[in-house]
Design a protein around this motif. Structure first.
Motif, PDB file in Angstrom:
ATOM      1  N   ARG A  20      73.397 -12.353  94.439  1.00 37.98           N
ATOM      2  CA  ARG A  20      74.749 -12.801  94.072  1.00 37.98           C
ATOM      3  C   ARG A  20      75.577 -13.119  95.316  1.00 37.98           C
ATOM      4  O   ARG A  20      75.485 -12.400  96.315  1.00 37.98           O
ATOM      5  CB  ARG A  20      75.510 -11.709  93.309  1.00 37.98           C
ATOM      6  CG  ARG A  20      74.777 -11.099  92.160  1.00 37.98           C
ATOM      7  CD  ARG A  20      75.546  -9.937  91.566  1.00 37.98           C
ATOM      8  NE  ARG A  20      76.689 -10.361  90.784  1.00 37.98           N
ATOM      9  CZ  ARG A  20      76.609 -10.833  89.553  1.00 37.98           C
ATOM     10  NH1 ARG A  20      75.452 -10.971  88.968  1.00 37.98           N
ATOM     11  NH2 ARG A  20      77.694 -11.189  88.900  1.00 37.98           N
ATOM     12  N   ASP A  22      79.432 -13.238  95.327  1.00 34.24           N
ATOM     13  CA  ASP A  22      80.578 -13.116  94.421  1.00 34.24           C
ATOM     14  C   ASP A  22      81.772 -12.529  95.166  1.00 34.24           C
ATOM     15  O   ASP A  22      81.725 -12.337  96.385  1.00 34.24           O
ATOM     16  CB  ASP A  22      80.194 -12.277  93.188  1.00 34.24           C
ATOM     17  CG  ASP A  22      79.775 -10.859  93.543  1.00 34.24           C
ATOM     18  OD1 ASP A  22      79.962 -10.453  94.709  1.00 34.24           O
ATOM     19  OD2 ASP A  22      79.260 -10.154  92.652  1.00 34.24           O
ATOM     20  N   PHE A  53      73.531 -15.983  90.944  1.00 35.09           N
ATOM     21  CA  PHE A  53      74.915 -16.089  90.481  1.00 35.09           C
ATOM     22  C   PHE A  53      75.878 -16.263  91.647  1.00 35.09           C
ATOM     23  O   PHE A  53      75.764 -15.595  92.676  1.00 35.09           O
ATOM     24  CB  PHE A  53      75.315 -14.840  89.686  1.00 35.09           C
ATOM     25  CG  PHE A  53      76.699 -14.919  89.130  1.00 35.09           C
ATOM     26  CD1 PHE A  53      76.969 -15.733  88.038  1.00 35.09           C
ATOM     27  CD2 PHE A  53      77.745 -14.217  89.710  1.00 35.09           C
ATOM     28  CE1 PHE A  53      78.262 -15.845  87.546  1.00 35.09           C
ATOM     29  CE2 PHE A  53      79.033 -14.315  89.217  1.00 35.09           C
ATOM     30  CZ  PHE A  53      79.284 -15.130  88.134  1.00 35.09           C
ATOM     31  N   SER A  56      83.685 -18.191  91.743  1.00 31.82           N
ATOM     32  CA  SER A  56      84.549 -19.121  92.475  1.00 31.82           C
ATOM     33  C   SER A  56      84.867 -18.596  93.879  1.00 31.82           C
ATOM     34  O   SER A  56      85.092 -19.389  94.795  1.00 31.82           O
ATOM     35  CB  SER A  56      85.832 -19.406  91.699  1.00 31.82           C
ATOM     36  OG  SER A  56      86.635 -18.258  91.605  1.00 31.82           O
TER      37      SER A  56
ATOM     38  N   ARG B  13      81.034  -5.989  88.934  1.00 27.57           N
ATOM     39  CA  ARG B  13      79.607  -6.325  88.958  1.00 27.57           C
ATOM     40  C   ARG B  13      78.823  -5.505  87.937  1.00 27.57           C
ATOM     41  O   ARG B  13      78.019  -6.037  87.190  1.00 27.57           O
ATOM     42  CB  ARG B  13      79.020  -6.008  90.337  1.00 27.57           C
ATOM     43  CG  ARG B  13      79.081  -7.110  91.316  1.00 27.57           C
ATOM     44  CD  ARG B  13      78.220  -6.738  92.504  1.00 27.57           C
ATOM     45  NE  ARG B  13      78.309  -7.764  93.544  1.00 27.57           N
ATOM     46  CZ  ARG B  13      77.688  -7.682  94.710  1.00 27.57           C
ATOM     47  NH1 ARG B  13      76.934  -6.628  94.987  1.00 27.57           N
ATOM     48  NH2 ARG B  13      77.801  -8.658  95.588  1.00 27.57           N
ATOM     49  N   LEU B  16      79.794  -6.497  84.330  1.00 30.17           N
ATOM     50  CA  LEU B  16      79.161  -7.778  83.949  1.00 30.17           C
ATOM     51  C   LEU B  16      77.702  -7.569  83.579  1.00 30.17           C
ATOM     52  O   LEU B  16      77.222  -8.099  82.572  1.00 30.17           O
ATOM     53  CB  LEU B  16      79.207  -8.750  85.131  1.00 30.17           C
ATOM     54  CG  LEU B  16      80.401  -9.659  85.284  1.00 30.17           C
ATOM     55  CD1 LEU B  16      80.261 -10.454  86.585  1.00 30.17           C
ATOM     56  CD2 LEU B  16      80.505 -10.616  84.097  1.00 30.17           C
ATOM     57  N   GLU B  37      78.523 -15.592  81.969  1.00 29.46           N
ATOM     58  CA  GLU B  37      78.676 -14.804  83.198  1.00 29.46           C
ATOM     59  C   GLU B  37      79.721 -15.435  84.114  1.00 29.46           C
ATOM     60  O   GLU B  37      80.546 -14.731  84.704  1.00 29.46           O
ATOM     61  CB  GLU B  37      77.336 -14.667  83.929  1.00 29.46           C
ATOM     62  CG  GLU B  37      77.465 -13.774  85.162  1.00 29.46           C
ATOM     63  CD  GLU B  37      76.152 -13.298  85.742  1.00 29.46           C
ATOM     64  OE1 GLU B  37      75.098 -13.867  85.385  1.00 29.46           O
ATOM     65  OE2 GLU B  37      76.189 -12.362  86.563  1.00 29.46           O
ATOM     66  N   ILE B  38      79.699 -16.772  84.228  1.00 28.64           N
ATOM     67  CA  ILE B  38      80.693 -17.472  85.062  1.00 28.64           C
ATOM     68  C   ILE B  38      82.102 -17.147  84.557  1.00 28.64           C
ATOM     69  O   ILE B  38      82.978 -16.738  85.313  1.00 28.64           O
ATOM     70  CB  ILE B  38      80.459 -19.006  85.027  1.00 28.64           C
ATOM     71  CG1 ILE B  38      79.140 -19.371  85.715  1.00 28.64           C
ATOM     72  CG2 ILE B  38      81.634 -19.745  85.683  1.00 28.64           C
ATOM     73  CD1 ILE B  38      78.690 -20.822  85.480  1.00 28.64           C
ATOM     74  N   ALA B  41      83.122 -13.331  84.845  1.00 29.88           N
ATOM     75  CA  ALA B  41      83.361 -12.958  86.249  1.00 29.88           C
ATOM     76  C   ALA B  41      84.743 -13.439  86.690  1.00 29.88           C
ATOM     77  O   ALA B  41      85.498 -12.687  87.325  1.00 29.88           O
ATOM     78  CB  ALA B  41      82.281 -13.556  87.152  1.00 29.88           C
ATOM     79  N   GLU B  42      85.096 -14.675  86.326  1.00 32.97           N
ATOM     80  CA  GLU B  42      86.404 -15.206  86.737  1.00 32.97           C
ATOM     81  C   GLU B  42      87.540 -14.431  86.080  1.00 32.97           C
ATOM     82  O   GLU B  42      88.555 -14.136  86.711  1.00 32.97           O
ATOM     83  CB  GLU B  42      86.525 -16.701  86.398  1.00 32.97           C
ATOM     84  CG  GLU B  42      85.525 -17.605  87.103  1.00 32.97           C
ATOM     85  CD  GLU B  42      85.544 -17.519  88.620  1.00 32.97           C
ATOM     86  OE1 GLU B  42      86.608 -17.196  89.192  1.00 32.97           O
ATOM     87  OE2 GLU B  42      84.492 -17.770  89.234  1.00 32.97           O
ATOM     88  N   ASN B  45      87.622 -10.848  87.755  1.00 28.56           N
ATOM     89  CA  ASN B  45      88.121 -10.922  89.145  1.00 28.56           C
ATOM     90  C   ASN B  45      89.619 -11.168  89.149  1.00 28.56           C
ATOM     91  O   ASN B  45      90.356 -10.623  89.976  1.00 28.56           O
ATOM     92  CB  ASN B  45      87.437 -12.064  89.912  1.00 28.56           C
ATOM     93  CG  ASN B  45      85.982 -11.763  90.246  1.00 28.56           C
ATOM     94  OD1 ASN B  45      85.544 -10.628  90.167  1.00 28.56           O
ATOM     95  ND2 ASN B  45      85.239 -12.796  90.603  1.00 28.56           N
ATOM     96  N   GLY B 106      89.102 -20.825  89.526  1.00 28.72           N
ATOM     97  CA  GLY B 106      88.835 -19.830  88.494  1.00 28.72           C
ATOM     98  C   GLY B 106      89.304 -20.220  87.100  1.00 28.72           C
ATOM     99  O   GLY B 106      88.524 -20.230  86.152  1.00 28.72           O
TER     100      GLY B 106
END
Lengths: 111, 134
Positions: A20, A22, A53, A56, B13, B16, B37-38, B41-42, B45, B106
């Motif tokens: 990852r 991230d 993965f 952004s 993490r 998720l 997942e995208i 995660a956004e 975060n 994001g």
């Protein structure tokens, strides 16, 4: 963070050994890339084939690395996995980078 | 499925991974699961970096199957969004090499991939709901 680099003539091949990139590691990624690309080269190829993965923040870090390298050094990407490719595509950053489906001939397994 | 985790990036993490490996998201096809997942995660975060910018808290996530996909509810007790409105999430413009955007992706990623996005401030909580398409 497991990232390694190997020089091949005028090119530095950087291999990311993490699954990852991230928000939790984006700053370390950028710093490690800065260290690994200190030596001069005209090209830097970033092998992302083990990275499943990228969020952004990770994308922002890759863009930041491209800027760190300066206008005369190219950052090329290789081996984008499906979810990583999707992030580049959705943000249109796939139009900014040269993206190789896999490592160019002569570099495979060499690193 | 319901999960609660702390508002730090390492806990995100772990959260998720737990959400993707069981329950309704585990059953999705690879492409839809990658998109999930995208988006998640956004969203997480964003909660860590903005709602809980000045203090720690917990993030609660509920997943439910819905005819259009997996319905996600995310609740936190951090600060509300400015003007209690979600960011517009416009895609940052790609300009000259030295002016390339390093952030601001994001909410574009979230808005472009979900359906039925809504936000309410309920007392001291933020409640975000959206549907991740199958």
């Amino acid at each position: 963070m497991n990232i390694t680099a190997k020089a091949h003539e005028d090119l530095i091949l950087v291999t990311v050994g993490e699954d990852r990139i991230d928000a939790a590691c984006a700053i370390q990624f950028k710093e490690r890339m800065r260290e690994l690309t200190q030596a001069p080269s005209s090209r830097v190829i970033l092998d992302l084939s083990t990275v499943a993965f990228l969020d952004s923040s990770g994308l922002g870090a890759v863009v930041a690395v491209m800027k760190l390298l300066g206008p005369d050094r190219k950052l090329e990407l290789s081996g984008l996995t499906p979810t990583v490719a999707k992030v580049f595509h959705l943000t249109r950053m796939d139009t900014v980078f040269t993206i190789h489906p896999s490592l160019p001939d002569g570099l495979q397994k060499a690193g | 499925m319901e999960l609660v985790f702390d508002s730090n990036l390492d806990a995100v993490r772990g959260g998720l991974a737990d959400l993707l490996d069981s329950g309704p998201l585990c059953a999705m096809e690879a492409d839809a699961r990658g998109t999930a997942e995208i988006v998640l995660a956004e969203v997480f975060n964003n909660v860590v970096e903005h709602a809980y910018a000045t203090r720690q808290g917990r993030i609660k996530v509920c997943l439910k199957n819905h005819p259009d996909g997996v319905l996600v509810t995310v609740i936190d007790s951090g600060s509300p969004f400015p003007q209690q409105q979600l960011p517009q999430g416009l895609l940052p413009e790609i300009n000259a090499w030295d002016d390339l955007p390093e952030g601001g992706f994001g909410w574009y990623l979230i808005r472009s991939q979900v359906r039925h996005l809504s936000y309410q401030r309920e007392g001291k909580h933020n409640r975000l709901t959206f549907c991740l398409p199958y």
